[in-house]
Scaffold this active site. Structure first.
Site, PDB file in Angstrom:
ATOM      1  N   GLU A  87       4.758 -61.748  22.742  1.00 13.90           N
ATOM      2  CA  GLU A  87       4.508 -61.987  24.171  1.00 13.90           C
ATOM      3  C   GLU A  87       3.114 -62.585  24.358  1.00 13.90           C
ATOM      4  O   GLU A  87       2.196 -62.277  23.601  1.00 13.90           O
ATOM      5  CB  GLU A  87       4.651 -60.639  24.912  1.00 13.90           C
ATOM      6  CG  GLU A  87       4.269 -60.621  26.360  1.00 13.90           C
ATOM      7  CD  GLU A  87       5.189 -61.436  27.269  1.00 13.90           C
ATOM      8  OE1 GLU A  87       5.442 -62.608  26.936  1.00 13.90           O
ATOM      9  OE2 GLU A  87       5.614 -60.914  28.315  1.00 13.90           O
ATOM     10  N   ASP A  88       2.964 -63.414  25.355  1.00 19.11           N
ATOM     11  CA  ASP A  88       1.663 -64.039  25.608  1.00 19.11           C
ATOM     12  C   ASP A  88       0.685 -63.043  26.235  1.00 19.11           C
ATOM     13  O   ASP A  88      -0.452 -62.913  25.807  1.00 19.11           O
ATOM     14  CB  ASP A  88       1.811 -65.281  26.502  1.00 19.11           C
ATOM     15  CG  ASP A  88       2.699 -65.035  27.715  1.00 19.11           C
ATOM     16  OD1 ASP A  88       3.254 -63.925  27.829  1.00 19.11           O
ATOM     17  OD2 ASP A  88       2.845 -65.946  28.551  1.00 19.11           O
ATOM     18  N   ASP A  96       0.700 -57.568  31.557  1.00 16.64           N
ATOM     19  CA  ASP A  96      -0.048 -57.302  32.784  1.00 16.64           C
ATOM     20  C   ASP A  96       0.368 -55.919  33.299  1.00 16.64           C
ATOM     21  O   ASP A  96      -0.218 -54.912  32.926  1.00 16.64           O
ATOM     22  CB  ASP A  96       0.259 -58.442  33.758  1.00 16.64           C
ATOM     23  CG  ASP A  96      -0.539 -58.388  35.038  1.00 16.64           C
ATOM     24  OD1 ASP A  96      -1.685 -57.945  35.005  1.00 16.64           O
ATOM     25  OD2 ASP A  96      -0.014 -58.801  36.085  1.00 16.64           O
ATOM     26  N   PHE A 148      -7.186 -63.549  36.444  1.00 15.08           N
ATOM     27  CA  PHE A 148      -6.113 -64.458  36.059  1.00 15.08           C
ATOM     28  C   PHE A 148      -6.576 -65.399  34.940  1.00 15.08           C
ATOM     29  O   PHE A 148      -7.691 -65.899  34.960  1.00 15.08           O
ATOM     30  CB  PHE A 148      -5.696 -65.281  37.286  1.00 15.08           C
ATOM     31  CG  PHE A 148      -4.438 -66.042  37.076  1.00 15.08           C
ATOM     32  CD1 PHE A 148      -3.207 -65.412  37.211  1.00 15.08           C
ATOM     33  CD2 PHE A 148      -4.470 -67.387  36.758  1.00 15.08           C
ATOM     34  CE1 PHE A 148      -2.027 -66.120  37.007  1.00 15.08           C
ATOM     35  CE2 PHE A 148      -3.303 -68.098  36.556  1.00 15.08           C
ATOM     36  CZ  PHE A 148      -2.082 -67.466  36.687  1.00 15.08           C
ATOM     37  N   ASP A 200       0.246 -70.278  32.160  1.00 11.54           N
ATOM     38  CA  ASP A 200       0.189 -71.285  33.221  1.00 11.54           C
ATOM     39  C   ASP A 200      -0.351 -70.754  34.539  1.00 11.54           C
ATOM     40  O   ASP A 200      -0.324 -69.555  34.798  1.00 11.54           O
ATOM     41  CB  ASP A 200       1.599 -71.825  33.485  1.00 11.54           C
ATOM     42  CG  ASP A 200       2.452 -70.818  34.240  1.00 11.54           C
ATOM     43  OD1 ASP A 200       2.644 -69.695  33.724  1.00 11.54           O
ATOM     44  OD2 ASP A 200       2.907 -71.126  35.358  1.00 11.54           O
TER      45      ASP A 200
HETATM   46  P1  IMP Z   1       4.117 -58.059  33.477  1.00 14.73           P
HETATM   47  O1  IMP Z   1       5.585 -57.740  33.566  1.00 14.73           O
HETATM   48  O2  IMP Z   1       3.402 -57.750  34.768  1.00 14.73           O
HETATM   49  O3  IMP Z   1       3.445 -57.413  32.293  1.00 14.73           O
HETATM   50  O4  IMP Z   1       3.998 -59.621  33.404  1.00 14.73           O
HETATM   51  C1  IMP Z   1       3.939 -60.326  32.245  1.00 14.73           C
HETATM   52  C2  IMP Z   1       4.096 -61.799  32.542  1.00 14.73           C
HETATM   53  O5  IMP Z   1       3.313 -62.174  33.681  1.00 14.73           O
HETATM   54  C3  IMP Z   1       3.580 -62.645  31.408  1.00 14.73           C
HETATM   55  O6  IMP Z   1       4.590 -62.956  30.502  1.00 14.73           O
HETATM   56  C4  IMP Z   1       3.054 -63.874  32.116  1.00 14.73           C
HETATM   57  O7  IMP Z   1       4.070 -64.808  32.257  1.00 14.73           O
HETATM   58  C5  IMP Z   1       2.659 -63.390  33.483  1.00 14.73           C
HETATM   59  N1  IMP Z   1       1.208 -63.184  33.623  1.00 14.73           N
HETATM   60  C6  IMP Z   1       0.551 -62.020  33.756  1.00 14.73           C
HETATM   61  N2  IMP Z   1      -0.768 -62.188  33.882  1.00 14.73           N
HETATM   62  C7  IMP Z   1      -0.977 -63.528  33.838  1.00 14.73           C
HETATM   63  C8  IMP Z   1      -2.156 -64.343  33.910  1.00 14.73           C
HETATM   64  O8  IMP Z   1      -3.313 -63.895  34.033  1.00 14.73           O
HETATM   65  N3  IMP Z   1      -1.951 -65.685  33.789  1.00 14.73           N
HETATM   66  C9  IMP Z   1      -0.726 -66.256  33.632  1.00 14.73           C
HETATM   67  N4  IMP Z   1       0.402 -65.516  33.575  1.00 14.73           N
HETATM   68  C10 IMP Z   1       0.284 -64.169  33.672  1.00 14.73           C
END
Ligand code: IMP
Length: 176
Positions: free
Chosen positions: A99-100, A103, A152, A159
């Site tokens: 995973e990138d 969050d 962010f 992106d």
């Molecule tokens: P989560 O389910 O809230 O953990 O969201 C994860 C996804 O949110 C990641 O795979 C990203 O696509 C996106 N994401 C979360 N934070 C960022 C950020 O700072 N920049 C860009 N995409 C983000």
């Protein structure tokens, strides 16, 4: 760097990133010695991470991708959408999710749950970035590249509104 109305500054440069990725891969090579894990990248953001990671993985292993999105623009919507492209059989497989960024953790919680329900032998997560202060669920994350603050970030696959994925460094939003 400027994307649309926002300005960004370098947070993690290419060299730091590549060093970290090589060290995670080294650890995975050690931890999975004798096994044949299935790597599953989460599109779109992980495409560069997966590509660079797999260059260092020495194990007999497969790579696949799935897609899903809980994110629009710059704030997490919190709602999980369906998995797309999960046609690889995960039954009795050792899965490593690539995973990138994590969050809220909601995406990873639902993906790991899905793989466990489908009978995977083991499911581990390798994430390039983690925002520990944003986590809303308990997640066991085995491999973490960098822990970062809640700001962010874009670049290296990540992106802002679909833009900014094509850079070698990771950038953070400059306070306006
Ligand atoms: P989560 O389910 O809230 O953990 O969201 C994860 C996804 O949110 C990641 O795979 C990203 O696509 C996106 N994401 C979360 N934070 C960022 C950020 O700072 N920049 C860009 N995409 C983000």
């Amino acid at each position: 760097m400027k994307i649309k109305d926002k300005s960004f500054k370098v947070l993690i440069n290419e060299e730091e990133l590549q060093k970290k990725i090589a060290s995670i891969a080294k650890q995975i090579n050690k931890d999975y010695k004798g096994k044949s894990p299935l790597f599953i990248g989460i599109l779109n953001g992980s495409f560069m991470f997966v590509a660079d990671m797999m260059k260092h993985v020495k194990l007999e292993s497969k790579v696949s991708f799935i897609k899903l999105s809980s994110y629009s623009n710059m704030s997490s919507s919190g709602s999980i959408k369906e998995l797309i492209g999960i046609n690889e059989n995960v039954f009795k497989k050792d899965i490593i999710i690539l995973e990138d960024i994590i969050d809220t953790g909601l995406t990873m919680a639902s993906v790991t749950e899905e793989f466990k329900e489908r009978g995977a032998s083991s499911v581990e997560i390798a994430t390039m970035l983690l925002k520990p202060n944003s986590l809303q669920v308990e997640l066991d994350i085995k491999y973490v590249g960098f822990e970062i603050s809640d700001e962010f970030v874009v670049g290296y696959g990540l992106d802002y509104d679909g833009l900014g994925r094509n850079t070698r460094d990771i950038y953070q939003l400059k306070p306006s």
